[in-house]
Design a protein around this motif. Structure first.
Motif, PDB file in Angstrom:
ATOM      1  N   ASP A  85      -7.636  13.174  18.014  1.00 28.96           N
ATOM      2  CA  ASP A  85      -7.429  12.975  18.900  1.00 28.96           C
ATOM      3  C   ASP A  85      -7.984  11.638  19.229  1.00 28.96           C
ATOM      4  OD1 ASP A  85      -8.264  13.285  21.929  1.00 28.96           O
ATOM      5  OD2 ASP A  85      -8.055  14.401  22.140  1.00 28.96           O
ATOM      6  N   ASP A  86      -8.132  10.626  20.073  1.00 26.56           N
ATOM      7  CA  ASP A  86      -8.119   9.406  19.425  1.00 26.56           C
ATOM      8  C   ASP A  86      -9.977   9.807  20.882  1.00 26.56           C
ATOM      9  OD1 ASP A  86      -7.483   9.920  22.367  1.00 26.56           O
ATOM     10  OD2 ASP A  86      -5.806   8.013  22.065  1.00 26.56           O
ATOM     11  N   SER A  87     -10.129  10.557  21.138  1.00 28.89           N
ATOM     12  CA  SER A  87     -11.274  10.697  22.309  1.00 28.89           C
ATOM     13  C   SER A  87     -12.671  10.692  21.132  1.00 28.89           C
ATOM     14  CB  SER A  87     -11.422  11.649  23.765  1.00 28.89           C
ATOM     15  OG  SER A  87     -10.943  13.083  22.436  1.00 28.89           O
ATOM     16  N   LYS A  88     -11.800  11.176  20.035  1.00 26.95           N
ATOM     17  CA  LYS A  88     -13.303  11.341  18.674  1.00 26.95           C
ATOM     18  C   LYS A  88     -13.296   9.843  18.402  1.00 26.95           C
ATOM     19  CE  LYS A  88     -12.888  16.306  18.975  1.00 26.95           C
ATOM     20  NZ  LYS A  88     -13.173  16.789  20.687  1.00 26.95           N
ATOM     21  N   PHE A  89     -12.738   8.632  18.347  1.00 21.11           N
ATOM     22  CA  PHE A  89     -12.805   7.811  17.433  1.00 21.11           C
ATOM     23  C   PHE A  89     -13.849   6.581  17.820  1.00 21.11           C
ATOM     24  CE2 PHE A  89      -7.393   6.504  16.659  1.00 21.11           C
ATOM     25  CZ  PHE A  89      -8.078   7.678  15.739  1.00 21.11           C
ATOM     26  N   CYS A  90     -14.006   6.164  17.017  1.00 20.77           N
ATOM     27  CA  CYS A  90     -15.522   5.167  17.314  1.00 20.77           C
ATOM     28  C   CYS A  90     -15.083   3.737  16.454  1.00 20.77           C
ATOM     29  CB  CYS A  90     -16.969   6.001  16.518  1.00 20.77           C
ATOM     30  SG  CYS A  90     -17.722   5.353  16.024  1.00 20.77           S
ATOM     31  N   PHE A  91     -15.522   2.662  17.642  1.00 24.00           N
ATOM     32  CA  PHE A  91     -14.825   1.244  16.806  1.00 24.00           C
ATOM     33  C   PHE A  91     -15.803   0.778  16.867  1.00 24.00           C
ATOM     34  CE2 PHE A  91     -11.050   3.674  19.545  1.00 24.00           C
ATOM     35  CZ  PHE A  91     -10.142   3.152  18.672  1.00 24.00           C
ATOM     36  N   THR A  92     -15.918  -0.727  16.339  1.00 26.43           N
ATOM     37  CA  THR A  92     -16.482  -1.650  16.364  1.00 26.43           C
ATOM     38  C   THR A  92     -15.650  -3.082  16.224  1.00 26.43           C
ATOM     39  OG1 THR A  92     -17.984  -0.631  14.352  1.00 26.43           O
ATOM     40  CG2 THR A  92     -17.742  -3.514  14.557  1.00 26.43           C
ATOM     41  N   ILE A  93     -15.282  -3.601  17.456  1.00 26.82           N
ATOM     42  CA  ILE A  93     -14.985  -4.420  17.877  1.00 26.82           C
ATOM     43  C   ILE A  93     -15.234  -5.558  17.274  1.00 26.82           C
ATOM     44  CG2 ILE A  93     -12.941  -5.488  20.045  1.00 26.82           C
ATOM     45  CD1 ILE A  93     -13.415  -2.277  20.857  1.00 26.82           C
ATOM     46  N   ALA A  94     -14.436  -6.679  16.853  1.00 25.18           N
ATOM     47  CA  ALA A  94     -14.301  -8.351  16.749  1.00 25.18           C
ATOM     48  C   ALA A  94     -13.841  -8.729  17.649  1.00 25.18           C
ATOM     49  CB  ALA A  94     -15.253  -8.220  15.641  1.00 25.18           C
ATOM     50  N   LYS A  95     -14.060 -10.851  16.759  1.00 24.37           N
ATOM     51  CA  LYS A  95     -12.353 -10.740  17.394  1.00 24.37           C
ATOM     52  C   LYS A  95     -13.113 -12.432  16.346  1.00 24.37           C
ATOM     53  CE  LYS A  95     -13.968 -12.645  21.871  1.00 24.37           C
ATOM     54  NZ  LYS A  95     -14.056 -12.530  22.738  1.00 24.37           N
ATOM     55  N   GLY A  96     -11.882 -12.860  15.845  1.00 28.73           N
ATOM     56  CA  GLY A  96     -11.466 -13.435  14.569  1.00 28.73           C
ATOM     57  C   GLY A  96     -11.827 -14.383  15.229  1.00 28.73           C
ATOM     58  N   GLU A  97     -10.867 -15.449  13.691  1.00 28.45           N
ATOM     59  CA  GLU A  97     -10.433 -16.707  14.483  1.00 28.45           C
ATOM     60  C   GLU A  97      -8.812 -16.882  14.750  1.00 28.45           C
ATOM     61  OE1 GLU A  97     -11.829 -19.711  14.225  1.00 28.45           O
ATOM     62  OE2 GLU A  97     -13.720 -18.610  14.452  1.00 28.45           O
ATOM     63  N   PRO A  98      -8.078 -17.760  15.309  1.00 24.16           N
ATOM     64  CA  PRO A  98      -7.087 -17.679  15.471  1.00 24.16           C
ATOM     65  C   PRO A  98      -6.078 -18.232  14.569  1.00 24.16           C
ATOM     66  CG  PRO A  98      -8.479 -19.782  17.346  1.00 24.16           C
ATOM     67  CD  PRO A  98      -9.086 -18.641  16.249  1.00 24.16           C
ATOM     68  N   VAL A  99      -5.033 -16.613  14.842  1.00 23.60           N
ATOM     69  CA  VAL A  99      -4.165 -17.207  13.125  1.00 23.60           C
ATOM     70  C   VAL A  99      -2.815 -17.574  14.408  1.00 23.60           C
ATOM     71  CG1 VAL A  99      -5.406 -15.760  11.095  1.00 23.60           C
ATOM     72  CG2 VAL A  99      -4.019 -14.593  12.548  1.00 23.60           C
ATOM     73  N   LYS A 100      -1.696 -17.984  13.650  1.00 25.37           N
ATOM     74  CA  LYS A 100      -0.337 -18.325  14.081  1.00 25.37           C
ATOM     75  C   LYS A 100       0.297 -17.101  14.145  1.00 25.37           C
ATOM     76  CE  LYS A 100       3.799 -20.405  13.022  1.00 25.37           C
ATOM     77  NZ  LYS A 100       4.481 -21.442  12.488  1.00 25.37           N
ATOM     78  N   GLY A 101       0.515 -16.659  15.387  1.00 18.53           N
ATOM     79  CA  GLY A 101       1.424 -15.516  15.211  1.00 18.53           C
ATOM     80  C   GLY A 101       0.681 -14.285  16.103  1.00 18.53           C
ATOM     81  N   GLY A 102      -1.137 -14.597  15.378  1.00 19.42           N
ATOM     82  CA  GLY A 102      -2.201 -13.149  15.909  1.00 19.42           C
ATOM     83  C   GLY A 102      -2.642 -12.105  14.843  1.00 19.42           C
ATOM     84  N   ALA A 103      -2.497 -11.156  14.894  1.00 22.57           N
ATOM     85  CA  ALA A 103      -2.653 -10.076  14.415  1.00 22.57           C
ATOM     86  C   ALA A 103      -4.399  -9.434  14.604  1.00 22.57           C
ATOM     87  CB  ALA A 103      -2.865 -10.592  12.761  1.00 22.57           C
ATOM     88  N   VAL A 104      -4.372  -8.142  14.093  1.00 27.68           N
ATOM     89  CA  VAL A 104      -5.173  -7.605  14.288  1.00 27.68           C
ATOM     90  C   VAL A 104      -5.015  -6.900  13.238  1.00 27.68           C
ATOM     91  CG1 VAL A 104      -6.240  -4.888  16.310  1.00 27.68           C
ATOM     92  CG2 VAL A 104      -4.708  -6.665  17.091  1.00 27.68           C
ATOM     93  N   VAL A 105      -6.628  -6.821  13.004  1.00 26.16           N
ATOM     94  CA  VAL A 105      -7.102  -6.025  11.121  1.00 26.16           C
ATOM     95  C   VAL A 105      -7.987  -4.648  11.501  1.00 26.16           C
ATOM     96  CG1 VAL A 105      -7.989  -6.521   9.100  1.00 26.16           C
ATOM     97  CG2 VAL A 105      -7.219  -8.522  10.680  1.00 26.16           C
ATOM     98  N   VAL A 106      -7.890  -3.716  11.133  1.00 27.61           N
ATOM     99  CA  VAL A 106      -8.431  -2.620  11.405  1.00 27.61           C
ATOM    100  C   VAL A 106      -8.792  -2.086   9.800  1.00 27.61           C
ATOM    101  CG1 VAL A 106      -7.751  -0.418  12.166  1.00 27.61           C
ATOM    102  CG2 VAL A 106      -6.569  -1.585  12.720  1.00 27.61           C
TER     103      VAL A 106
END
Length: 107
Positions: A85-106
């Protein structure tokens, strides 16, 4: 590390699209993320702690909280793949350098 597409601008909480358009884009983005994450199902099964790095498509300023809110469809897909259940998720969030088209790295 799993690379996912950057959330569409329509999903940004500061945008005000028609509800039907937002729902359509949300569904498409969730499906995209689910398809990519499903390839890593055995690795992700039961996990609830994640590191998320947003790599925007350009150098415009973006708030981390808005990026996370725009990624709700990705988080829903992650919950389906992990079986947690996503209510149990714990995240560390960071913003990286721009890349062409953008991306999310998990990780």
């Amino acid at each position: 590390m799993i690379t996912l597409p950057f959330p569409p601008a329509t999903l940004n909480p500061n945008k005000r699209p028609h509800w039907a358009e937002r729902a359509r884009v949300f569904k498409q983005y969730k499906f995209q993320c689910f398809a990519l994450l499903s390839q890593f199902r055995s690795e992700l099964q039961g996990r609830a702690v994640f590191s998320i790095e947003f790599r925007p498509p350009d150098s415009r300023r973006r708030d981390a909280d808005n990026l996370l809110a725009a990624s709700k469809a990705m988080i829903d897909a992650l919950a389906e793949v992990t079986g947690v259940d996503d209510s149990k998720f714990c995240f560390t969030i960071a913003k990286g350098e721009p890349v062409k088209g953008g991306a999310v790295v998990v990780a």
